[in-house]
Design an enzyme around this catalytic site. Structure first.
Site, PDB file in Angstrom:
ATOM      1  N   ASP A  33       0.804  -1.229   0.000  1.00  0.00           N
ATOM      2  CA  ASP A  33       0.000   0.000   0.000  1.00  0.00           C
ATOM      3  C   ASP A  33       0.841   1.285   0.000  1.00  0.00           C
ATOM      4  O   ASP A  33       0.658   2.160   0.863  1.00  0.00           O
ATOM      5  CB  ASP A  33      -0.927   0.017   1.230  1.00  0.00           C
ATOM      6  CG  ASP A  33      -1.685  -1.280   1.429  1.00  0.00           C
ATOM      7  OD1 ASP A  33      -2.148  -1.843   0.417  1.00  0.00           O
ATOM      8  OD2 ASP A  33      -1.831  -1.707   2.579  1.00  0.00           O
ATOM      9  N   GLU A 201     -11.247  -0.436  -3.578  1.00  0.00           N
ATOM     10  CA  GLU A 201     -10.547   0.221  -2.466  1.00  0.00           C
ATOM     11  C   GLU A 201      -9.337   0.959  -3.020  1.00  0.00           C
ATOM     12  O   GLU A 201      -9.170   1.083  -4.235  1.00  0.00           O
ATOM     13  CB  GLU A 201     -10.104  -0.816  -1.421  1.00  0.00           C
ATOM     14  CG  GLU A 201      -9.183  -1.894  -1.979  1.00  0.00           C
ATOM     15  CD  GLU A 201      -8.884  -3.020  -1.005  1.00  0.00           C
ATOM     16  OE1 GLU A 201      -9.541  -3.110   0.054  1.00  0.00           O
ATOM     17  OE2 GLU A 201      -7.996  -3.834  -1.318  1.00  0.00           O
TER      18      GLU A 201
HETATM   19  O1  FUB Z   1      -3.023  -3.709   3.466  1.00  0.00           O
HETATM   20  C1  FUB Z   1      -4.310  -3.883   4.000  1.00  0.00           C
HETATM   21  C2  FUB Z   1      -5.358  -3.664   2.955  1.00  0.00           C
HETATM   22  O2  FUB Z   1      -5.135  -4.489   1.824  1.00  0.00           O
HETATM   23  C3  FUB Z   1      -5.365  -2.260   2.392  1.00  0.00           C
HETATM   24  O3  FUB Z   1      -5.962  -1.338   3.249  1.00  0.00           O
HETATM   25  C4  FUB Z   1      -6.066  -2.497   1.109  1.00  0.00           C
HETATM   26  O4  FUB Z   1      -5.993  -1.443   0.205  1.00  0.00           O
HETATM   27  C5  FUB Z   1      -5.396  -3.758   0.630  1.00  0.00           C
HETATM   28  O5  FUB Z   1      -4.174  -3.496  -0.014  1.00  0.00           O
END
Ligand code: FUB
Length: 306
Positions: A33, A201
């Protein structure tokens, strides 16, 4: 408890990540991320989350490191800047320190991180804020942004006029809204971002030549290929958005999550894969050059060394 995060001595990572783009560029720990920013000192800083072995999904993610570079070749691990035990309002069990971002305004760096406040982690997400006068040390947990839904993946974009916008989302919902000058409260209501295609997301907003770009991970999952990174454009920071396409094909990891930033005249796309571990939940951050077409659309990223 409010305390200043422990900051380990910087560790230098020599990595031929210039034109050669050796990926992943952090191999010492698992990272995911990546939110990249160039601050006033001329260095590029990456704020990732930190996957922990043994993998159990994303529940063990407990602290954040920051990485910086002057040239994309030599990287500095600036050390740990925040961990769950320093977040007074956070769930007692810790973990779940998910995809963060950082913004700068009026002499202060604001570190935004999604973290649950309760044992029922899936329904108690908050967007926490920690502040510092430095980009990679001295962060103090300040609380969370009140009045938000239980959603993840904050992105804060500061426009040329100084107005800051918060975006977050997850599970097919993406919302955005203005932040007050204090950078810790919403100014007005959050709005649903319109015009995105299959949003999942990982919202990221950047601006180039007067065009706003909102990039994100979709829900694609087919034959072992996982989330793609898509983007949409607008003349306004809060949309409506015009969907433009995929700019990063699936990596070998179930998730993807990225940022786009200009550094010394070249644009770059940051993202993550699982090439070091072959495990979806032990991810590693990567970077490749990003190119625009004359009409402002983005050419698909060529992923190297995956
Ligand atoms: O790294 C945890 C979660 O997985 C993140 O918040 C999302 O975007 C995904 O990458």
């Amino acid at each position: 408890k409010v305390s200043v995060a422990k900051n380990d001595p910087p560790v230098v990572i020599e990595n031929p990540n210039g034109d050669g783009m050796k990926n992943p560029f952090v191999t010492q720990i698992y990272t995911a991320d990546p939110s990249a920013h160039v601050w006033a000192d001329g260095r590029l800083y990456v704020y990732p989350s930190h996957d922990i072995a043994p993998p159990q999904g994303c529940d063990l993610m407990d602290q954040y490191h920051v990485y910086s570079t002057a040239d994309l070749v030599t990287w500095r691990d600036e050390g740990e800047i925040l961990r769950a035990s320093q977040v007074s309002w956070g769930r007692a069990e810790g973990g779940f320190m998910w995809a963060p971002d950082c913004a700068y305004k009026n002499g202060t760096y604001y570190f935004y991180f999604p973290h649950p406040s309760g044992t029922d982690w899936a329904n108690t997400w908050k967007i926490g804020v920690a502040t510092s006068k430095s980009p990679a040390s001295g962060f103090v947990s300040q609380g969370y942004i009140p009045g938000l839904e239980s959603l993840i993946d904050p992105c804060v974009f500061v426009d040329d006029d100084g107005q800051a916008y918060l975006y977050y989302g997850g599970g097919n919902i993406c919302k955005g809204g203005k932040l007050k000058d204090n950078m810790m409260e919403i100014d007005g209501a959050m709005q649903t971002m319109q015009g995105l295609n299959d949003f999942h997301e990982a919202t990221w907003v950047h601006k180039r030549n007067g065009i706003y770009y909102l990039s994100y991970a979709d829900n694609f999952d087919e034959a072992g290929k996982h989330n793609r990174m898509k983007y949409a454009t607008s003349k306004s920071p809060l949309g409506p958005w015009t969907y433009q396409g995929v700019y990063i094909d699936p990596t070998d990891s179930f998730t993807d999550h990225g940022s786009i930033v200009e550094f010394k005249g070249q644009w770059y796309a940051f993202y993550h894969n699982s090439s070091l571990s072959n495990n979806d939940w032990l991810r590693s951050i990567c970077v490749n050059k990003l190119y625009y077409n004359a009409d402002g659309t983005i050419q698909k990223i060529i992923q190297t060394d995956i």
